[in-house]
Motif scaffolding. Structure first.
Motif, PDB file in Angstrom:
ATOM      1  N   ALA A  26       0.916  -0.966   0.128  1.00  0.00           N
ATOM      2  CA  ALA A  26      -0.499   0.292  -0.499  1.00  0.00           C
ATOM      3  C   ALA A  26       0.715   1.612  -0.080  1.00  0.00           C
ATOM      4  O   ALA A  26       0.532   2.549  -1.078  1.00  0.00           O
ATOM      5  N   ALA A  27       2.032   1.457   1.098  1.00  0.00           N
ATOM      6  CA  ALA A  27       2.523   2.619   0.849  1.00  0.00           C
ATOM      7  C   ALA A  27       3.670   2.455  -0.764  1.00  0.00           C
ATOM      8  O   ALA A  27       3.316   3.889  -0.913  1.00  0.00           O
ATOM      9  N   SER A  55      -5.197  -9.796  -2.412  1.00  0.00           N
ATOM     10  CA  SER A  55      -6.425  -9.929  -3.451  1.00  0.00           C
ATOM     11  C   SER A  55      -6.345  -9.280  -5.197  1.00  0.00           C
ATOM     12  O   SER A  55      -6.742  -9.991  -6.120  1.00  0.00           O
ATOM     13  N   GLY A  56      -5.780  -8.246  -4.962  1.00  0.00           N
ATOM     14  CA  GLY A  56      -6.041  -7.990  -6.867  1.00  0.00           C
ATOM     15  C   GLY A  56      -5.903  -5.855  -6.370  1.00  0.00           C
ATOM     16  O   GLY A  56      -5.385  -5.924  -5.205  1.00  0.00           O
ATOM     17  N   LYS A  57      -5.641  -5.694  -6.993  1.00  0.00           N
ATOM     18  CA  LYS A  57      -5.424  -4.263  -7.580  1.00  0.00           C
ATOM     19  C   LYS A  57      -6.408  -3.522  -6.789  1.00  0.00           C
ATOM     20  O   LYS A  57      -6.920  -2.937  -5.924  1.00  0.00           O
ATOM     21  N   LEU A  75      -6.694  -0.612   0.563  1.00  0.00           N
ATOM     22  CA  LEU A  75      -5.417  -0.646   1.373  1.00  0.00           C
ATOM     23  C   LEU A  75      -4.805   1.284   1.698  1.00  0.00           C
ATOM     24  O   LEU A  75      -4.817   2.012   2.556  1.00  0.00           O
ATOM     25  N   MET A  76      -5.189   1.828   0.237  1.00  0.00           N
ATOM     26  CA  MET A  76      -4.688   3.037  -0.006  1.00  0.00           C
ATOM     27  C   MET A  76      -5.514   4.063   0.618  1.00  0.00           C
ATOM     28  O   MET A  76      -4.916   4.728   1.485  1.00  0.00           O
ATOM     29  N   ARG A  77      -7.068   3.430   0.458  1.00  0.00           N
ATOM     30  CA  ARG A  77      -7.951   4.494   0.758  1.00  0.00           C
ATOM     31  C   ARG A  77      -7.669   4.752   3.044  1.00  0.00           C
ATOM     32  O   ARG A  77      -7.369   5.087   3.688  1.00  0.00           O
ATOM     33  N   GLY A  78      -7.543   3.373   3.391  1.00  0.00           N
ATOM     34  CA  GLY A  78      -7.440   3.346   4.485  1.00  0.00           C
ATOM     35  C   GLY A  78      -5.729   3.571   5.133  1.00  0.00           C
ATOM     36  O   GLY A  78      -6.034   4.815   6.307  1.00  0.00           O
ATOM     37  N   ARG A  98     -13.332   0.639   7.563  1.00  0.00           N
ATOM     38  CA  ARG A  98     -13.456   0.969   8.795  1.00  0.00           C
ATOM     39  C   ARG A  98     -13.172   2.155   9.638  1.00  0.00           C
ATOM     40  O   ARG A  98     -14.270   3.003  10.137  1.00  0.00           O
ATOM     41  N   THR A  99     -11.761   2.563   9.044  1.00  0.00           N
ATOM     42  CA  THR A  99     -11.300   4.289   9.702  1.00  0.00           C
ATOM     43  C   THR A  99     -12.323   5.219   8.773  1.00  0.00           C
ATOM     44  O   THR A  99     -13.084   6.133   9.624  1.00  0.00           O
ATOM     45  N   THR A 100     -12.800   5.145   7.398  1.00  0.00           N
ATOM     46  CA  THR A 100     -14.382   6.350   7.449  1.00  0.00           C
ATOM     47  C   THR A 100     -15.025   5.859   7.887  1.00  0.00           C
ATOM     48  O   THR A 100     -15.951   7.112   8.437  1.00  0.00           O
TER      49      THR A 100
END
Lengths: 202, 202
Positions: A15-16, A49-51, A57-60, A109-111
């Motif tokens: 993600a990073a 699992s894919g793109k 993950l980036m959103r998180g 979850r964060t959102t």
DNA sequence: ACCTGAACACCGTTCAAGT
DNA sequence: ACCTGAACACCGTTCAAGT
């Protein structure tokens, strides 16, 4: 050299790296990402699992810095202002990510925690459930729209060290625009808070 | 049968077919589009420069119905309300198009006309230039964010004639959500107009 | 001028093979 | 468990060939 004794990858590292690519180029492909991670594209599938999951993950990651500690100031407007601003800043730190997020509206979850915090604050301030939901929708729409507005326009080109003076001036104009968007966001948020207080107290 | 005596394609026909695909599936590919037009993918390149231009053509189509005839009511709030609502409705008629538009923020002529109309109205109402720009930014952000909010959530599945009763109930819930988004938009717009009037008259 | 079909470079994803 | 490399189906775009 098939498998290293210690994994070269992890969802977080993926993600990073993906976020760094999006910040720089506005998009990313699996081969690009693999290269940045010194790995083959297929390796990535051992961890995500894919793109689509990488985007989530980036959103998180982008949302992880949101501060919900409104500080029990007792003032609902102050709390909402602080949450909304933190929310907006999280988006605005990665403006080029936003278009990727608008297709997948899976809330992570964060959102969701942001909505919970807003709902709680509004409830305590005395907003009945229907008004509460509507107020959250209004705030959410404005935050997202403002971040998008701040994001989209000037990021067509990219900076590198061989940049001309004219290019730097253009970049400066871009920064001014960022600033303009920021001010418009704050002003608009105040209008909305003002209006919501009108609704609440009548 | 290489070239027909009358062209089978035109930019307009291409945009219309692409928009129909996006409305139905949320995306489109050149092969899909070619098939819908009973043509080969490469034929399309005789009329448009590529996928990006097709997206811009769709933006133009979606925005073409915006009404700027505020009716010289003399009331700036009424005029702004009418323009913003018409703008929002144009977006909302093609919710699944919006994510495609957020990457390319090239403004087309129709969209720019909206800003012109807003600027003119606000100027006549007495807003100084800086406030004018800020007000337009706020309105634009809110319209786009609201349309996005209305767009994203429930359109994961698609309707066909073999749909179950449960599915139709789900669709109804989706419509309720559309309605909820619409009401939130109108309410939020009123808050913003109210706040702008405060700024203007103090 | 405008359509076809072959071709190219590229993408996301799968999977057997290796350790 | 985790990486590689080959493979597949698909995509956007180009271009010679046809009329």
């Amino acid at each position: 050299m098939a498998r290293p004794s210690k994994p070269k990858l992890s969802p977080d590292a993926i993600a990073a790296a993906a976020l760094a690519l999006v910040d720089k180029h506005g998009e990313f492909t699996l081969p690009q990402l693999a290269k940045a991670l010194s790995v083959t594209a297929s390796s990535i599938y051992n961890h995500v699992s894919g793109k689509d999951e990488i985007i989530e993950l980036m959103r998180g990651r982008a949302m992880s810095a949101i501060s919900l500690e409104g500080g029990a100031s007792g003032d609902w407007q102050q709390t909402v202002r602080q949450i909304a601003t933190s929310y907006w800043e999280s988006y605005s730190k990665h403006p080029r990510l936003i278009p990727l997020l608008t297709s997948h509206t899976v809330r992570n979850r964060t959102t969701l925690r942001v909505y919970d915090a807003l709902a709680e604050t509004l409830a305590q301030a005395g907003f009945p459930p229907a008004d509460r939901l509507q107020a959250i929708t209004i705030i959410d729409s404005f935050v997202l729209g403002s971040a998008l507005d701040a994001a989209a326009p000037e990021i067509v080109w990219e900076a590198d060290d061989a940049s001309s003076q004219e290019f730097k001036e253009a970049l400066d104009a871009g920064l001014q625009l960022q600033q303009r968007a920021r001010l418009a966001f704050h002003r608009g948020l105040e209008l909305i808070l003002l209006g919501l207080e009108d609704i609440r107290s009548n």
